[in-house]
Design a protein around this motif. Structure first.
Motif, PDB file in Angstrom:
ATOM      1  N   SER A  18       0.907  -1.181  -0.002  1.00 18.69           N
ATOM      2  CA  SER A  18       0.015  -0.194  -0.101  1.00 18.69           C
ATOM      3  C   SER A  18       0.860   1.190  -0.060  1.00 18.69           C
ATOM      4  CB  SER A  18      -0.859  -0.194   1.029  1.00 18.69           C
ATOM      5  OG  SER A  18      -1.957  -1.092   0.973  1.00 18.69           O
ATOM      6  N   GLN A  19       1.876   1.191   0.718  1.00 16.31           N
ATOM      7  CA  GLN A  19       2.786   2.632   1.040  1.00 16.31           C
ATOM      8  C   GLN A  19       3.420   2.554  -0.491  1.00 16.31           C
ATOM      9  OE1 GLN A  19       5.289   2.560   4.580  1.00 16.31           O
ATOM     10  NE2 GLN A  19       6.786   3.840   3.320  1.00 16.31           N
ATOM     11  N   ASN A  21       2.469   1.619  -3.410  1.00 20.19           N
ATOM     12  CA  ASN A  21       1.720   1.991  -4.432  1.00 20.19           C
ATOM     13  C   ASN A  21       1.433   3.403  -4.190  1.00 20.19           C
ATOM     14  OD1 ASN A  21      -0.827   1.302  -6.214  1.00 20.19           O
ATOM     15  ND2 ASN A  21      -2.028   2.416  -4.330  1.00 20.19           N
ATOM     16  N   TYR A  22       1.189   3.938  -3.233  1.00 22.75           N
ATOM     17  CA  TYR A  22       1.153   5.430  -2.956  1.00 22.75           C
ATOM     18  C   TYR A  22       2.288   6.146  -3.430  1.00 22.75           C
ATOM     19  CZ  TYR A  22       1.068  10.027  -0.753  1.00 22.75           C
ATOM     20  OH  TYR A  22       1.064  11.469  -0.717  1.00 22.75           O
ATOM     21  N   GLN A  25       2.628   5.670  -7.679  1.00 23.32           N
ATOM     22  CA  GLN A  25       1.503   6.195  -8.545  1.00 23.32           C
ATOM     23  C   GLN A  25       1.214   7.757  -8.035  1.00 23.32           C
ATOM     24  OE1 GLN A  25      -1.942   3.910 -10.129  1.00 23.32           O
ATOM     25  NE2 GLN A  25      -1.898   3.352  -8.001  1.00 23.32           N
ATOM     26  N   ARG A  26       1.361   8.296  -6.855  1.00 22.34           N
ATOM     27  CA  ARG A  26       0.843   9.603  -6.302  1.00 22.34           C
ATOM     28  C   ARG A  26       1.952  10.543  -6.290  1.00 22.34           C
ATOM     29  NH1 ARG A  26      -3.835   9.659  -3.136  1.00 22.34           N
ATOM     30  NH2 ARG A  26      -3.539  11.755  -3.362  1.00 22.34           N
ATOM     31  N   ARG A  32       0.441   2.419 -12.153  1.00 13.61           N
ATOM     32  CA  ARG A  32       0.333   0.855 -11.864  1.00 13.61           C
ATOM     33  C   ARG A  32      -0.418   0.133 -13.133  1.00 13.61           C
ATOM     34  NH1 ARG A  32      -3.278  -0.616  -6.820  1.00 13.61           N
ATOM     35  NH2 ARG A  32      -4.663  -0.846  -8.267  1.00 13.61           N
ATOM     36  N   GLU A 289      -6.227  -1.987 -12.414  1.00  7.31           N
ATOM     37  CA  GLU A 289      -7.175  -1.905 -11.646  1.00  7.31           C
ATOM     38  C   GLU A 289      -7.737  -3.131 -10.950  1.00  7.31           C
ATOM     39  OE1 GLU A 289     -10.170   0.547 -13.369  1.00  7.31           O
ATOM     40  OE2 GLU A 289      -8.915   1.810 -13.879  1.00  7.31           O
ATOM     41  N   GLU A 312      -4.729  -0.938   0.299  1.00  7.63           N
ATOM     42  CA  GLU A 312      -5.456   0.337   0.446  1.00  7.63           C
ATOM     43  C   GLU A 312      -4.695   1.595   0.123  1.00  7.63           C
ATOM     44  OE1 GLU A 312      -8.260  -0.271   1.327  1.00  7.63           O
ATOM     45  OE2 GLU A 312      -8.338  -2.175   2.047  1.00  7.63           O
ATOM     46  N   GLU A 313      -5.416   2.569  -0.155  1.00 11.09           N
ATOM     47  CA  GLU A 313      -4.534   3.814  -0.490  1.00 11.09           C
ATOM     48  C   GLU A 313      -4.081   4.321   0.733  1.00 11.09           C
ATOM     49  OE1 GLU A 313      -3.367   6.553  -2.708  1.00 11.09           O
ATOM     50  OE2 GLU A 313      -5.085   5.572  -3.643  1.00 11.09           O
ATOM     51  N   TYR A 314      -2.978   4.665   0.578  1.00  9.09           N
ATOM     52  CA  TYR A 314      -2.061   4.918   1.851  1.00  9.09           C
ATOM     53  C   TYR A 314      -1.626   6.383   1.816  1.00  9.09           C
ATOM     54  CZ  TYR A 314       2.415   5.411   4.575  1.00  9.09           C
ATOM     55  OH  TYR A 314       3.245   5.738   5.289  1.00  9.09           O
ATOM     56  N   TYR A 315      -1.768   7.110   2.820  1.00 12.07           N
ATOM     57  CA  TYR A 315      -1.591   8.493   2.858  1.00 12.07           C
ATOM     58  C   TYR A 315      -0.510   8.718   4.018  1.00 12.07           C
ATOM     59  CZ  TYR A 315      -5.593   9.187   0.118  1.00 12.07           C
ATOM     60  OH  TYR A 315      -6.578   9.123  -1.139  1.00 12.07           O
TER      61      TYR A 315
END
Length: 319
Positions: A18-19, A21-22, A25-26, A32, A289, A312-315
């Protein structure tokens, strides 16, 4: 005589999908392009990031290993990844972006004769942005939904740094076996290009004595280099064996076919075909996706999904 046209992908270890992925991508603005599993151990995620389609030369891939410990840096390892950006102004854009997101980074400097900006992800994976001067990865395509403006998007993999005790052994493998060109040499560093004048196939080899690196989170597992098709892969397998290296033999990874071998310093190389690519089981608009599995694992999908923790989306804290 077949030539190696550049890098295919590079694979790393992450502790937290998750981290990871953030960040990729972000923060880095990559797409991804594939969520799948390690085909040799389907209990772990295998994530791919790249351009619009994850084309050869743009792919950063990560195996999620939650128990992964700290990387103890040393020699006989792949130690840094160069990523291409379009211009000098892009380095200033990225420096400001890294400051905004709390990313560890250097001042703007030079690396392997390129204008550059060093940085690390949250797990200590060492990377460097280098100015491509129009030498982007051949198949790179803009990702229109990236959070990074097109004029500053990462354009694929550039110089890959490998640190070894026996520089001349790796140099010989690159030049004598694969046909790379040595473009510069000092006592403790040599630079090679798979296609002379092109940065997207560049390898920076550094000499370092001392303990072998102990891999962990943020370490680099292997470098994959490109070949056009299976016919060329068979040619290179014969070359690898003739040189005395042990080969995995040709492995069908569904998205490409490949073989693996370790050179004299223990560096793991993969040779991978350009196709069929990540769109073989996915639509371009929805790549990455959902969980995709190669056909031989599809019958085990329910069990595999039960064993995977959702990404999960990680912030970052306090964002």
């Amino acid at each position: 005589m077949h030539k190696i046209p550049g890098h295919h992908h590079i694979s790393m270890i992450t502790k937290n999908a998750s981290q990871n992925n953030y960040f990729y991508q972000r923060v880095l603005g990559l797409r991804r392009v594939k969520v799948t599993v390690n085909q040799d151990d389907p209990t772990m995620y295998h994530l791919f990031y790249g351009d619009k389609t994850g084309s050869p030369g743009t792919e950063l891939s990560f195996f999620e290993i939650p128990p992964a410990g700290k990387t103890y840096r040393g020699t006989n390892a792949i130690t840094k990844i160069g990523l291409l950006v379009p211009s000098e102004s892009s380095l200033f854009f990225w420096k400001a972006r890294f400051e905004e997101h709390g990313v560890k980074h250097s001042d703007i400097t030079t690396y392997a004769n390129h204008s550059a900006l060093h940085f690390e992800d949250s797990e200590g994976l060492r990377m460097v942005l280098v100015v491509s001067n129009g030498k982007k990865a051949v198949h790179w395509q803009t990702w229109e939904k990236s959070e990074v403006p097109e004029e500053h998007q990462i354009q694929g993999i550039g110089p890959v740094e490998i640190t070894v005790r026996r520089l001349d052994k790796l140099a010989s493998t690159l030049t004598d076996m694969f046909g790379y060109t040595e473009i510069s040499r000092t006592d403790d560093e040599a630079i090679f290009q798979s296609m002379k004048g092109e940065v997207f196939g560049e390898v920076v080899v550094k000499y370092l004595d001392g303990p072998t690196e102990k891999p962990g989170r943020g370490s680099i597992h292997h470098l994959a280099i490109r070949v056009k098709n299976e016919e060329e892969l068979i040619f290179w397998e014969k070359k690898v064996r003739a040189r005395g290296f042990q080969s995995s033999g040709i492995v069908d990874r569904f998205y490409f076919k490949s073989l693996y071998f370790r050179e004299s310093n223990g560096i793991l190389f993969e040779i991978a075909t350009d196709g069929p690519g990540f769109t073989i089981d996915g639509d371009i608009e929805t790549l990455g996706e959902k969980l995709d599995l190669p056909p031989f694992l599809e019958e085990r999908r329910v069990t595999i999904e039960e064993n995977l923790k959702p990404i999960e989306e990680y912030y970052r804290a306090n964002e």
